[in-house]
Enzyme design. Sequence first.
Site, PDB file in Angstrom:
ATOM      1  N   TYR B  38      40.389  47.754  33.590  1.00  0.00           N
ATOM      2  CA  TYR B  38      41.642  47.050  33.848  1.00  0.00           C
ATOM      3  C   TYR B  38      42.421  47.778  34.927  1.00  0.00           C
ATOM      4  O   TYR B  38      42.584  48.984  34.879  1.00  0.00           O
ATOM      5  CB  TYR B  38      42.515  46.935  32.585  1.00  0.00           C
ATOM      6  CG  TYR B  38      43.704  46.048  32.853  1.00  0.00           C
ATOM      7  CD1 TYR B  38      43.613  44.672  32.687  1.00  0.00           C
ATOM      8  CD2 TYR B  38      44.884  46.581  33.370  1.00  0.00           C
ATOM      9  CE1 TYR B  38      44.662  43.844  32.996  1.00  0.00           C
ATOM     10  CE2 TYR B  38      45.945  45.756  33.687  1.00  0.00           C
ATOM     11  CZ  TYR B  38      45.826  44.391  33.492  1.00  0.00           C
ATOM     12  OH  TYR B  38      46.874  43.575  33.821  1.00  0.00           O
ATOM     13  N   ARG B 224      46.087  39.200  44.243  1.00  0.00           N
ATOM     14  CA  ARG B 224      45.230  39.851  43.253  1.00  0.00           C
ATOM     15  C   ARG B 224      44.242  38.811  42.763  1.00  0.00           C
ATOM     16  O   ARG B 224      44.429  37.614  42.953  1.00  0.00           O
ATOM     17  CB  ARG B 224      46.043  40.410  42.095  1.00  0.00           C
ATOM     18  CG  ARG B 224      46.709  39.364  41.237  1.00  0.00           C
ATOM     19  CD  ARG B 224      47.490  39.999  40.105  1.00  0.00           C
ATOM     20  NE  ARG B 224      46.629  40.555  39.082  1.00  0.00           N
ATOM     21  CZ  ARG B 224      46.241  39.898  37.975  1.00  0.00           C
ATOM     22  NH1 ARG B 224      46.633  38.661  37.770  1.00  0.00           N
ATOM     23  NH2 ARG B 224      45.472  40.468  37.078  1.00  0.00           N
ATOM     24  N   TYR B 317      40.264  37.100  24.200  1.00  0.00           N
ATOM     25  CA  TYR B 317      41.364  36.529  24.966  1.00  0.00           C
ATOM     26  C   TYR B 317      40.873  35.550  26.021  1.00  0.00           C
ATOM     27  O   TYR B 317      41.462  34.493  26.247  1.00  0.00           O
ATOM     28  CB  TYR B 317      42.166  37.653  25.625  1.00  0.00           C
ATOM     29  CG  TYR B 317      43.208  37.163  26.606  1.00  0.00           C
ATOM     30  CD1 TYR B 317      44.323  36.468  26.155  1.00  0.00           C
ATOM     31  CD2 TYR B 317      43.054  37.378  27.974  1.00  0.00           C
ATOM     32  CE1 TYR B 317      45.268  36.005  27.054  1.00  0.00           C
ATOM     33  CE2 TYR B 317      43.994  36.920  28.874  1.00  0.00           C
ATOM     34  CZ  TYR B 317      45.095  36.237  28.415  1.00  0.00           C
ATOM     35  OH  TYR B 317      46.029  35.783  29.300  1.00  0.00           O
ATOM     36  N   LYS B 318      39.799  35.881  26.678  1.00  0.00           N
ATOM     37  CA  LYS B 318      39.277  35.013  27.724  1.00  0.00           C
ATOM     38  C   LYS B 318      38.436  33.869  27.149  1.00  0.00           C
ATOM     39  O   LYS B 318      37.933  33.026  27.902  1.00  0.00           O
ATOM     40  CB  LYS B 318      38.448  35.825  28.725  1.00  0.00           C
ATOM     41  CG  LYS B 318      39.304  36.762  29.597  1.00  0.00           C
ATOM     42  CD  LYS B 318      38.454  37.534  30.598  1.00  0.00           C
ATOM     43  CE  LYS B 318      39.267  38.565  31.373  1.00  0.00           C
ATOM     44  NZ  LYS B 318      40.091  37.983  32.448  1.00  0.00           N
TER      45      LYS B 318
END
Lengths: 320, 347
Positions: B38, B224, B317-318
């Site tokens: 991350y 990003r 989460y994804k």
Amino acid sequence: MTPAATIPVVVREVRPVTPLIRRFTLAREDGLPLPAFSAGAHVVVVMPGAARTLRNPYSLMGTSADLSTYDIAVRLSETSRGGSRFMHEAVAPGSKLAITPPVNLFPLDKLARRHLLLCGGVGITPVSAHVRELVHGGVPFEVHCGARSIEHATLALELRAIAPDAVAIHLDTPGPTMDVEAILAEQPLGTHLYVCGPGGMIENVIATARAAGWPESHIHWERFTAPPAGKPFEVTLSRSGKRITVPPEMSLLEAIEAAGVDAPFLCRGGACGQCETTVLALDGTLLHHDVYLSADQKAAGDRIMPCVSRADCRTLVLDR
Amino acid sequence: MTIAFKPDETYRDDFTFRNSPAAIRRFPFPFGEDVYRYAVNIEPHVRGGPTAAYDNLFDIDEHYIAECRERALVLAHDPKRCQALPHMMAAQWDTLELLMENLSTDYPEHFSLVRDGYAWHWTNRALGIEQHFVFGDAGTLPCEPLEYIGRQMQGDLTLQDQREDNLFMDAGMVTCQADWSLEFDLGMKFHEWHGPVPLAHEQGVFDRALKFLLNLQLGRPVRRLNWTMTINPRMDTSPEQYPQWGPDRTTITPENVGSRVHLRVELQSLFRLPRSNAILFGIRCYLISLEELATIPKWSRRLHRVLQTLPPELVEYKGLSRFRDTAIAWLAQRDDGAPTSVGTAPD
Ligand code: FES
């Protein structure tokens, strides 16, 4: 972020406005339109001083309706470290300068149902832009301008011509001066307050508003602190491996730049936070002059805003 | 250079969307190393990058016409995908100006903008649109400026007002989002609309990101990448449409994983807007199937290794839990263990 690329400009016109203030009209050297901006924005003017490059922030006074030129007003400061003196003495029509793109640290709140703007002295410059924007919107507003005397009130008279019912002028001589408490007391709930002027005026207005119970989110101010002169001190820049001396009339940021090290900045007045720099070692005291760091952060001594702050120290090592 | 559009591909029903070999090579592959890490990967949004997708500030590719049609379909079904609070009108015009200027400069074969003071003339040859209008006068456009230009863009747009030292999502046109909702987030503050991302909050990431964005400068946009995985080349994976796409995740088998599982990359860009002092957030979405991705061996090797090291809370989460193992098994057959080169560019 590294410093913004500058725009080369040429001075089209210089006009005295009051005994202390001159207005400068700037156009791009290549003749193209300047960037659009919002009311309250400033640019940093880069001046080729004899001994060193000078950089001062000045508010833009007009609107984006005509982008062929920008207007700024510069007050000759008695304690000038060179910037305002250079503008007054060395700059004439045809002079070449550079500016950064506009940055707005003093915008109008778009959800306000009513705006109250108080300004003193040359603090009227961002308010000039605000008023020009407000006259086109449907939101009520009220402006109070303070000036020493009528010959110092030229810009205020200009604003009154644009918005006769909304602009009041208060002169120190003959008086009466601005009664901040009375003005604030008359405002309906939900009004947004803006203040720009000398440091003492800003502090007084903010304190009066807080005492009267105004919420922080409705109090806005702009104060570019001119970097104060001080005693010279030595600094080690750890990342670039340089050791520099900051002379009395130069800010720490200017000294870093003069050493050829790129350092970030936006306002150069201790307000935006962009130049925040980590202090790696210190033997002595930091002299914080910014309005950005909280009291706790200042006391911790682990960071400094080099655009306005200095140090009284034997050793200072910065992460830069 | 004239782009060869593929106007008939679809992002729904029969899903005929495919990437040409050239489109594959320009894909903005997001992983720079073989493990998941991350990072707040914000960098200046300047022209030029590892692939051609970075050549312009607003990227147009072979899917342009098909994607604009998909957006129109979503909007027809749910007009609330485009909303703007009244104080965002200046920001809408700022956005229209920025997009028209960039498209007409970067793709002159497809777009042109002629300005005479406030009288503007816009031509979009790709979609067959021609419009005379007065800049600043919304009555001279068929709809509000954000919707007008948003319908002619690949990717979603949201507009953030800056006040109270915070950013408020007060307008947007959002038709191809990865599982979030404009209707739900409209008017929210920065930390609220970023609410549910695991791990990030703990690291103080949003405080720093907000501070950074409040100082975002005119003419110095940043970008990003974000990524997830989607079943089928489906653009609209919004919460509103969950009943349509949610069940897809249970249909993945070793036989269909290569063609149906897509890596979905968002190239997110942030621009300070001049007149409104608002911030434009562009979310440009790219889709690539695992089969297409595997034509670049470096990318399939690396995706395999990244998926193996993804923390469980991010898998959850994804929304990858139901098919991650199948995807890893498929990718494992294409990972010979060879070292991969640094960076994201194809070999
Ligand atoms: S440059 Fe803004 S605080 Fe130093």
